[in-house]
Motif scaffolding. Structure first.
Motif, PDB file in Angstrom:
ATOM      1  N   ARG A 142       0.829  -1.211   0.000  1.00 48.04           N
ATOM      2  CA  ARG A 142       0.000   0.000   0.000  1.00 48.04           C
ATOM      3  C   ARG A 142       0.865   1.264   0.000  1.00 48.04           C
ATOM      4  NH1 ARG A 142      -5.037  -1.898  -1.285  1.00 48.04           N
ATOM      5  NH2 ARG A 142      -3.606  -3.205  -2.469  1.00 48.04           N
ATOM      6  N   VAL A 143       0.221   2.411  -0.068  1.00 46.87           N
ATOM      7  CA  VAL A 143       0.878   3.714   0.031  1.00 46.87           C
ATOM      8  C   VAL A 143       0.538   4.316   1.388  1.00 46.87           C
ATOM      9  CG1 VAL A 143       1.068   6.017  -0.981  1.00 46.87           C
ATOM     10  CG2 VAL A 143       0.731   4.031  -2.466  1.00 46.87           C
ATOM     11  N   ALA A 144       1.482   5.038   1.977  1.00 48.48           N
ATOM     12  CA  ALA A 144       1.298   5.569   3.332  1.00 48.48           C
ATOM     13  C   ALA A 144       0.352   6.759   3.350  1.00 48.48           C
ATOM     14  CB  ALA A 144       2.645   5.958   3.926  1.00 48.48           C
ATOM     15  N   GLU A 145      -0.900   6.506   3.038  1.00 48.04           N
ATOM     16  CA  GLU A 145      -1.925   7.539   3.082  1.00 48.04           C
ATOM     17  C   GLU A 145      -3.132   7.005   3.834  1.00 48.04           C
ATOM     18  OE1 GLU A 145      -2.323  10.500  -0.405  1.00 48.04           O
ATOM     19  OE2 GLU A 145      -1.883   8.585  -1.369  1.00 48.04           O
ATOM     20  N   PRO A 146      -3.314   7.381   5.080  1.00 42.99           N
ATOM     21  CA  PRO A 146      -4.473   6.921   5.840  1.00 42.99           C
ATOM     22  C   PRO A 146      -5.739   7.639   5.374  1.00 42.99           C
ATOM     23  CG  PRO A 146      -3.266   8.524   7.112  1.00 42.99           C
ATOM     24  CD  PRO A 146      -2.456   8.289   5.862  1.00 42.99           C
ATOM     25  N   SER A 147      -6.853   7.230   5.912  1.00 44.24           N
ATOM     26  CA  SER A 147      -8.116   7.868   5.552  1.00 44.24           C
ATOM     27  C   SER A 147      -8.230   9.244   6.201  1.00 44.24           C
ATOM     28  CB  SER A 147      -9.294   6.996   5.992  1.00 44.24           C
ATOM     29  OG  SER A 147      -9.303   6.861   7.409  1.00 44.24           O
ATOM     30  N   THR A 148      -9.040  10.093   5.610  1.00 43.87           N
ATOM     31  CA  THR A 148      -9.366  11.389   6.199  1.00 43.87           C
ATOM     32  C   THR A 148     -10.487  11.181   7.219  1.00 43.87           C
ATOM     33  OG1 THR A 148      -8.719  12.648   4.245  1.00 43.87           O
ATOM     34  CG2 THR A 148     -10.289  13.699   5.731  1.00 43.87           C
ATOM     35  N   VAL A 149     -10.262  11.628   8.452  1.00 44.93           N
ATOM     36  CA  VAL A 149     -11.233  11.421   9.534  1.00 44.93           C
ATOM     37  C   VAL A 149     -12.054  12.695   9.724  1.00 44.93           C
ATOM     38  CG1 VAL A 149     -11.563  10.834  11.959  1.00 44.93           C
ATOM     39  CG2 VAL A 149      -9.683   9.802  10.663  1.00 44.93           C
ATOM     40  N   VAL A 150     -13.389  12.547   9.651  1.00 45.59           N
ATOM     41  CA  VAL A 150     -14.293  13.693   9.766  1.00 45.59           C
ATOM     42  C   VAL A 150     -15.284  13.437  10.904  1.00 45.59           C
ATOM     43  CG1 VAL A 150     -15.943  15.187   8.585  1.00 45.59           C
ATOM     44  CG2 VAL A 150     -14.113  14.075   7.279  1.00 45.59           C
ATOM     45  N   ASP A 151     -15.311  14.336  11.871  1.00 43.67           N
ATOM     46  CA  ASP A 151     -16.253  14.236  12.992  1.00 43.67           C
ATOM     47  C   ASP A 151     -17.575  14.885  12.581  1.00 43.67           C
ATOM     48  OD1 ASP A 151     -17.632  14.150  15.349  1.00 43.67           O
ATOM     49  OD2 ASP A 151     -16.119  15.209  16.537  1.00 43.67           O
ATOM     50  N   MET A 152     -18.639  14.069  12.585  1.00 45.85           N
ATOM     51  CA  MET A 152     -19.954  14.557  12.169  1.00 45.85           C
ATOM     52  C   MET A 152     -20.939  14.574  13.325  1.00 45.85           C
ATOM     53  SD  MET A 152     -20.187  12.759   8.414  1.00 45.85           S
ATOM     54  CE  MET A 152     -20.989  14.160   7.646  1.00 45.85           C
ATOM     55  N   THR A 153     -20.429  14.589  14.552  1.00 44.60           N
ATOM     56  CA  THR A 153     -21.313  14.524  15.714  1.00 44.60           C
ATOM     57  C   THR A 153     -21.584  15.894  16.335  1.00 44.60           C
ATOM     58  OG1 THR A 153     -19.438  14.151  17.207  1.00 44.60           O
ATOM     59  CG2 THR A 153     -20.495  12.203  16.259  1.00 44.60           C
ATOM     60  N   GLY A 154     -20.869  16.918  15.896  1.00 40.24           N
ATOM     61  CA  GLY A 154     -21.051  18.244  16.467  1.00 40.24           C
ATOM     62  C   GLY A 154     -21.856  19.155  15.559  1.00 40.24           C
ATOM     63  N   SER A 155     -21.838  20.430  15.884  1.00 41.45           N
ATOM     64  CA  SER A 155     -22.588  21.400  15.087  1.00 41.45           C
ATOM     65  C   SER A 155     -21.920  21.675  13.744  1.00 41.45           C
ATOM     66  CB  SER A 155     -22.722  22.721  15.875  1.00 41.45           C
ATOM     67  OG  SER A 155     -21.435  23.233  16.211  1.00 41.45           O
ATOM     68  N   SER A 156     -20.589  21.436  13.688  1.00 41.80           N
ATOM     69  CA  SER A 156     -19.866  21.582  12.422  1.00 41.80           C
ATOM     70  C   SER A 156     -19.240  20.253  12.042  1.00 41.80           C
ATOM     71  CB  SER A 156     -18.779  22.660  12.556  1.00 41.80           C
ATOM     72  OG  SER A 156     -17.828  22.283  13.540  1.00 41.80           O
ATOM     73  N   ARG A 168     -16.178  18.573  11.189  1.00 40.51           N
ATOM     74  CA  ARG A 168     -14.780  18.952  11.394  1.00 40.51           C
ATOM     75  C   ARG A 168     -13.825  17.830  11.011  1.00 40.51           C
ATOM     76  NH1 ARG A 168     -11.570  19.104  16.168  1.00 40.51           N
ATOM     77  NH2 ARG A 168     -13.350  18.225  17.303  1.00 40.51           N
ATOM     78  N   ILE A 169     -12.767  18.179  10.272  1.00 45.39           N
ATOM     79  CA  ILE A 169     -11.724  17.223   9.899  1.00 45.39           C
ATOM     80  C   ILE A 169     -10.781  17.042  11.096  1.00 45.39           C
ATOM     81  CG2 ILE A 169      -9.745  16.784   8.399  1.00 45.39           C
ATOM     82  CD1 ILE A 169     -11.148  18.287   6.193  1.00 45.39           C
ATOM     83  N   LEU A 170     -10.716  15.825  11.622  1.00 47.77           N
ATOM     84  CA  LEU A 170      -9.811  15.519  12.727  1.00 47.77           C
ATOM     85  C   LEU A 170      -8.431  15.120  12.214  1.00 47.77           C
ATOM     86  CD1 LEU A 170     -12.155  13.442  15.071  1.00 47.77           C
ATOM     87  CD2 LEU A 170     -11.768  15.916  15.013  1.00 47.77           C
ATOM     88  N   ARG A 171      -8.402  14.520  11.016  1.00 45.45           N
ATOM     89  CA  ARG A 171      -7.126  14.135  10.409  1.00 45.45           C
ATOM     90  C   ARG A 171      -7.261  14.223   8.896  1.00 45.45           C
ATOM     91  NH1 ARG A 171      -5.523   8.050  11.125  1.00 45.45           N
ATOM     92  NH2 ARG A 171      -7.040   7.808   9.436  1.00 45.45           N
ATOM     93  N   GLN A 172      -6.412  14.988   8.290  1.00 42.82           N
ATOM     94  CA  GLN A 172      -6.413  15.082   6.834  1.00 42.82           C
ATOM     95  C   GLN A 172      -5.585  13.934   6.266  1.00 42.82           C
ATOM     96  OE1 GLN A 172      -8.023  17.450   4.560  1.00 42.82           O
ATOM     97  NE2 GLN A 172      -7.488  15.627   3.371  1.00 42.82           N
ATOM     98  N   GLY A 173      -6.205  13.106   5.462  1.00 43.18           N
ATOM     99  CA  GLY A 173      -5.530  11.967   4.869  1.00 43.18           C
ATOM    100  C   GLY A 173      -5.705  11.930   3.363  1.00 43.18           C
ATOM    101  N   LYS A 174      -5.935  10.742   2.854  1.00 42.70           N
ATOM    102  CA  LYS A 174      -6.027  10.546   1.403  1.00 42.70           C
ATOM    103  C   LYS A 174      -7.260  11.224   0.812  1.00 42.70           C
ATOM    104  CE  LYS A 174      -5.956   6.865  -2.081  1.00 42.70           C
ATOM    105  NZ  LYS A 174      -5.887   5.392  -2.283  1.00 42.70           N
ATOM    106  N   GLY A 175      -8.360  11.210   1.545  1.00 40.54           N
ATOM    107  CA  GLY A 175      -9.590  11.833   1.053  1.00 40.54           C
ATOM    108  C   GLY A 175      -9.481  13.346   1.027  1.00 40.54           C
ATOM    109  N   PRO A 176      -9.717  13.988  -0.111  1.00 42.74           N
ATOM    110  CA  PRO A 176      -9.596  15.455  -0.181  1.00 42.74           C
ATOM    111  C   PRO A 176     -10.672  16.153   0.650  1.00 42.74           C
ATOM    112  CG  PRO A 176     -10.543  14.577  -2.214  1.00 42.74           C
ATOM    113  CD  PRO A 176     -10.104  13.391  -1.413  1.00 42.74           C
ATOM    114  N   LYS A 177     -10.333  17.332   1.127  1.00 44.35           N
ATOM    115  CA  LYS A 177     -11.275  18.148   1.891  1.00 44.35           C
ATOM    116  C   LYS A 177     -12.414  18.599   0.976  1.00 44.35           C
ATOM    117  CE  LYS A 177     -11.615  22.483   4.491  1.00 44.35           C
ATOM    118  NZ  LYS A 177     -12.660  23.047   3.589  1.00 44.35           N
ATOM    119  N   GLN A 178     -13.647  18.390   1.447  1.00 41.29           N
ATOM    120  CA  GLN A 178     -14.831  18.799   0.702  1.00 41.29           C
ATOM    121  C   GLN A 178     -15.292  20.182   1.178  1.00 41.29           C
ATOM    122  OE1 GLN A 178     -15.919  16.961  -1.859  1.00 41.29           O
ATOM    123  NE2 GLN A 178     -14.340  15.439  -1.405  1.00 41.29           N
ATOM    124  N   PRO A 179     -16.040  20.909   0.336  1.00 37.94           N
ATOM    125  CA  PRO A 179     -16.480  22.262   0.715  1.00 37.94           C
ATOM    126  C   PRO A 179     -17.273  22.310   2.009  1.00 37.94           C
ATOM    127  CG  PRO A 179     -16.827  21.885  -1.631  1.00 37.94           C
ATOM    128  CD  PRO A 179     -16.430  20.562  -1.046  1.00 37.94           C
TER     129      PRO A 179
END
Length: 309
Positions: free
Chosen positions: A268-282, A284-295
């Protein structure tokens, strides 16, 4: 004086080499497989002044795991599969092992993941022990579809406080893909997936769980055969905080710890997943990984800037 030998064929774990007449054949003691020629009538001197004419550069560890094995007589099942998933029939023994409570390693669209049955308490405890995961560290689940996500969580928010965006529709464009979304767990999720501690008296219930839906043919084929999601955690070194990307090295590192199987679909390539917290009011990206940031995702930098404003 160097001599010339004929390479007759390639097969097995190396090349078959035919030495010239009046020369014998000897294998070197080097960790890398190589062969040298020397004259029969002058062995002592030629051993110190030999000329190597062919070297087969192949990792001994890869030779060890080069043939698919479907028995656990040595404690570890190691299966080579095509990254395309074209030979997914090889995964059938893995499915049976998982149903019996096994802990193993499978490929994802990011790094390799250590997995076990979602509903097996003993398997989850073994996974934590094998990987030496602290009790306070949360686990994730790998799902086949949005139906699994809706079953074991309360689902994706239908909007946020900033624009009432239909998040579910936006997420559908990201999954399957290299994202881990933190969602609120539902009552269907087994309690051992959302609690931690050493005894039942010390267990603390978590309300959230990370969910993944990898865009990997081998992973998807396994989930379809199993007809259920899996508990998962990324595979890291036992001594260093870094991912192990080569399944051969994973087998060597975790086989002695009690790992039951490894599915090898390439490095594999050393790119973990992008972790996004969807439990709050916003969202929020907790870890930027392979998945690109969405608007519709908010990074920590943006949140800090917004608080200052």
């Amino acid at each position: 004086m160097a001599v010339e030998a004929k390479i007759l064929a390639v097969g097995g774990c190396g090349r078959r080499i035919v030495p010239p007449e009046n020369f014998s054949f000897r294998r070197s003691l080097s960790p890398v497989q190589s062969y040298v020629c020397f004259k029969k009538d002058n062995r002592e001197h030629t051993l110190r002044q030999f000329t190597a004419f062919a070297v087969v550069k192949r990792s001994p560890k890869r030779i060890k795991y080069s043939v698919p094995r479907f028995t656990k007589k040595d404690g570890l099942m190691y299966i080579n599969v095509e990254p395309s998933g074209s030979d997914s029939w090889k995964l059938d023994p893995v499915v049976e092992l998982l149903k019996e409570g096994a802990v193993g390693v499978i490929p994802t669209d990011t790094v390799y993941a250590m997995v076990c049955d979602l509903k097996s308490h003993s398997a989850i405890e073994r996974l934590r022990r094998i990987k030496n995961i602290q009790d306070a560290k949360p686990l994730s689940i790998i799902c086949r579809s949005f139906r699994d996500i809706d079953t074991y969580t309360t689902g994706f928010p239908r909007g946020n406080n900033q624009g009432n965006t239909d998040i579910f529709r936006a997420v559908k464009h990201c999954l399957p893909g290299p994202y881990t979304f933190i969602l609120t767990a539902s009552k269907e999720l087994p309690r051992q997936c959302t609690r931690y501690g050493t005894t039942s008296a010390k267990y603390v219930t978590r309300k959230n769980i990370g969910v993944r839906m990898p865009d990997d043919p081998v992973c998807q084929a396994l989930l379809e055969k199993l007809d259920a999601p899996l508990i998962a955690t990324s595979v890291k070194s036992l001594r260093e905080d870094e991912w192990i990307l080569d399944p051969v090295l994973i087998a060597d590192a975790y086989g002695p710890e009690g790992l039951d199987f490894v599915v090898d679909a390439g490095v594999r390539v050393a790119e973990p997943s992008t972790v996004v917290d969807m439990t709050g009011s916003s969202l929020r990206i907790l870890r930027q990984g392979k998945g690109p940031k969405q608007p519709w995702m908010e990074s920590d930098e943006e949140e800090s800037a917004g608080n200052k404003d």
